[in-house]
Design a protein around this motif. Structure first.
Motif, short mmCIF file in Angstrom:
data_model
loop_
_atom_site.label_atom_id
_atom_site.label_comp_id
_atom_site.label_asym_id
_atom_site.label_seq_id
_atom_site.Cartn_x
_atom_site.Cartn_y
_atom_site.Cartn_z
N PRO A 31 38.83 -55.70 -33.94
CA PRO A 31 38.84 -55.02 -35.11
C PRO A 31 38.96 -55.51 -36.45
N GLY A 32 39.87 -56.92 -36.41
CA GLY A 32 40.39 -57.22 -37.44
C GLY A 32 39.44 -57.54 -38.74
N ALA A 68 41.11 -52.55 -45.79
CA ALA A 68 42.50 -52.82 -46.42
C ALA A 68 42.54 -52.72 -47.87
N GLY A 69 43.18 -51.84 -48.55
CA GLY A 69 43.32 -52.04 -49.92
C GLY A 69 42.31 -51.22 -50.75
N GLY A 70 41.28 -50.74 -50.02
CA GLY A 70 40.24 -50.34 -50.71
C GLY A 70 40.30 -48.73 -50.88
N ALA A 71 39.40 -48.22 -51.49
CA ALA A 71 39.36 -46.70 -51.58
C ALA A 71 39.61 -45.77 -50.33
N SER A 72 39.17 -46.10 -49.20
CA SER A 72 39.28 -45.64 -48.02
C SER A 72 40.01 -46.52 -47.00
N GLU A 101 45.17 -54.57 -34.98
CA GLU A 101 45.05 -53.59 -36.01
C GLU A 101 45.96 -53.70 -37.11
N VAL A 102 47.18 -53.89 -36.82
CA VAL A 102 48.32 -53.61 -37.84
C VAL A 102 48.36 -54.81 -38.54
N GLU A 103 48.13 -55.99 -38.07
CA GLU A 103 48.07 -57.17 -38.81
C GLU A 103 46.94 -57.42 -39.75
N ALA A 104 45.85 -56.69 -39.46
CA ALA A 104 44.58 -56.57 -40.22
C ALA A 104 44.57 -55.46 -41.39
N GLY A 105 45.65 -54.77 -41.44
CA GLY A 105 46.02 -53.78 -42.43
C GLY A 105 45.70 -52.23 -42.18
N ALA A 106 45.49 -52.06 -41.07
CA ALA A 106 45.36 -50.57 -40.54
C ALA A 106 46.15 -49.56 -41.00
N ALA A 111 58.30 -54.70 -31.98
CA ALA A 111 57.17 -54.01 -31.90
C ALA A 111 56.17 -54.70 -30.68
N TRP A 112 56.19 -55.86 -30.80
CA TRP A 112 55.31 -56.83 -29.80
C TRP A 112 55.92 -56.73 -28.46
#
Length: 290
Positions: A161-162, A169-173, A187-192, A220-221
């Motif tokens: 998913p990254g 990440a960082g966009g409007a949505s 997912e967390v690492e990619a900015g979810a 967490a890991w």
């Protein structure tokens, strides 16, 4: 990470005769809410058996979920894209849904069906799940579509998913992950900003997220790896049956029945008991012989 949200999709509860178990639905929502999630979703593409429900049953499931959800927001999935999407959305809205989760349809013009749903006025999330819908879109396409219809969130259920989440990440949505939490670290690492992953051990999933919120990625890991044996069992084609049987074994649902499809055999039920115990879950109704 402080605002990372856990908003899992719940299964739809049935009695052994395949009729709706609305008390069980409320109990399930209450149990998941008590685990510390930030909201709940129902009628997911792969977890809610929405295609087996009549339109008049949709409102009953939503209302029962709201009854048990202790005031948490309740999102409602709209099933696979099709002619019945708008009717389902209207039924969910009438039953008190707080937001709608609309699948991204295939085809060159997704705006028409999604626009009709957006006109209902409820907050809207997009659900990108190409393995179910056949709609494969790039991160830029998803971001543009979300902006066009005013969707605040895009749920990304595509492995890995990254790349898609990084574009969002960082966009409007904002981007939110899923896929039964199998890829939660990525997912967390990619900015979810959240996950909709369903899990029959939500308290352990919340624990993983809490450690990410505390900016302790190492802890967490570790918590994620402890949960992974259970996540492996829940994923895949029999995953919904596994999840419902797990909720039965945990004493929350009276039946692990799915409306369509064969029941689990003994070996799978034994494995469910063993893996639940392995991750420290309470099991009040273990499979005999486990």
């Amino acid at each position: 990470m402080a605002d990372f949200r856990t908003v899992p999709f719940l299964p739809t509860a049935f009695h052994d005769d395949a009729t709706l178990d609305l008390d069980g639905q409320a109990a399930l929502a209450a149990t998941v809410a008590a685990a510390g999630v930030d909201g709940v979703n129902v009628l997911g593409l792969t977890t809610g058996e929405v295609t087996s429900l009549r339109v008049e049953e949709i409102g009953d499931v939503v209302a029962a979920t709201r009854r048990g959800a202790a005031g948490l927001p309740v999102g409602v999935g709209l099933g696979p894209p099709g002619a019945g999407t708008l009717a389902l959305a209207r039924a969910a809205a009438a039953a008190g849904a707080d937001l709608l989760v609309a699948p991204v349809p295939a085809g060159s013009d997704p705006l028409a069906p999604l626009g009709e749903v957006a006109e209902l006025g409820l907050p809207l999330w997009l659900h990108h799940h190409p393995a179910v819908t056949g709609a494969r879109r790039s991160g830029d396409e998803l971001a543009a579509l979300a902006t066009e219809i005013g969707a605040a969130v895009v749920v990304v259920e595509e492995a890995p998913p990254g790349d898609l989440l990084a574009v969002l990440a960082g966009g409007a949505s904002a981007g939110v992950g899923g896929l039964a939490a199998l890829f939660l670290p990525e997912e967390v690492e990619a900015g979810a900003v959240g996950t909709v992953a369903g899990c029959a051990v939500p308290e352990r999933l919340v624990e993983v997220v809490a450690r990410y919120r505390a900016e302790d990625a190492g802890a967490a890991w570790d918590a994620y790896l402890e949960l992974l044996p259970w996540l492996r069992l829940e994923v895949g084609s029999p995953g919904l049956r596994v999840r419902k049987e797990a909720w039965r074994q945990r004493g929350v649902l009276s039946s692990g029945r799915v409306r369509e499809g064969a029941p689990l055999a003994a070996a799978s039920k034994l494995a469910i008991t063993r893996r639940l115990r392995q991750v420290g879950a309470d099991v009040s109704a273990p499979y005999p012989g486990s």
